[in-house]
Scaffold this motif. Structure first.
Motif, short mmCIF file in Angstrom:
data_model
loop_
_atom_site.label_atom_id
_atom_site.label_comp_id
_atom_site.label_asym_id
_atom_site.label_seq_id
_atom_site.Cartn_x
_atom_site.Cartn_y
_atom_site.Cartn_z
N LYS A 118 0.84 -1.31 -0.09
CA LYS A 118 0.01 -0.01 -0.05
C LYS A 118 0.64 1.32 0.05
N ILE A 119 0.17 2.57 -0.52
CA ILE A 119 0.94 3.52 -0.50
C ILE A 119 0.92 4.32 0.74
N THR A 120 1.96 4.55 1.32
CA THR A 120 1.86 5.21 2.63
C THR A 120 2.29 6.60 2.45
N LYS A 121 3.01 7.05 1.70
CA LYS A 121 3.46 8.65 1.88
C LYS A 121 3.68 8.89 0.16
N VAL A 122 3.51 10.22 -0.19
CA VAL A 122 3.69 10.63 -1.52
C VAL A 122 4.04 12.15 -1.14
N TYR A 123 5.45 12.42 -2.00
CA TYR A 123 5.89 13.84 -1.82
C TYR A 123 5.92 14.20 -3.11
N SER A 124 5.23 15.30 -3.40
CA SER A 124 5.50 16.08 -4.77
C SER A 124 6.13 17.43 -4.81
N THR A 125 6.92 17.59 -5.71
CA THR A 125 7.59 18.59 -6.03
C THR A 125 7.39 19.05 -7.63
N PHE A 126 7.61 20.54 -7.94
CA PHE A 126 7.49 20.85 -9.23
C PHE A 126 8.79 21.63 -9.74
N SER A 127 9.20 21.32 -10.99
CA SER A 127 10.15 21.90 -11.57
C SER A 127 10.08 22.33 -13.20
#
Length: 127
Positions: A118-127
């Motif tokens: 299962k997915i436990t964490k998602v961290y998103s950045t933009f560039s």
């Protein structure tokens, strides 16, 4: 005995593999397909996004609401995945969504929770 074995349902956890969890996430993010998303998100999943110098966090319900509001929406991007770390019980997968003019990079942590991957964490950045 033979009838019971023949009628036994396959273990649902066998379906919750690493690949299934990532594929389901990518389908939700890029194609608005929500089938199975609820099953691959851990109850304590945390979504964070870096916007400038500010980190914005969302819980499971907020993200499910967001996905539902974008159900069926096809994102105009090219999506690639790559393995950052891969261990017996946890993995980090980078999901890059390349739009015209910017890239959204998602670091997705998945874990073998005992109820499947299962997915436990998602961290998103933009560039």
């Amino acid at each position: 005995m033979i009838c019971a074995a023949a009628n036994a349902k396959p273990n649902q956890n066998q379906q919750l593999t690493k690949d299934h969890a990532i594929s389901t996430y990518v389908d939700a993010m890029t194609h608005g397909k929500l089938d199975g998303l609820n099953k691959v998100l851990d109850q304590s999943v945390d979504f964070s996004m870096l916007r400038g110098n500010t980190v914005i966090s969302f819980d499971r319900k907020e993200m499910l609401d967001y996905f539902e509001s974008n159900k069926g929406v096809e994102q105009p991007c090219t999506t690639t995945t790559s393995i950052v770390e891969d261990h017996a019980n946890i993995a980090v997968i980078k999901v890059d969504m390349k739009f015209q003019g910017f890239v959204r990079s998602n670091l997705v942590t998945i874990a073998d929770t005992g109820d499947g991957w299962k997915i436990t964490k998602v961290y998103s950045t933009f560039s």
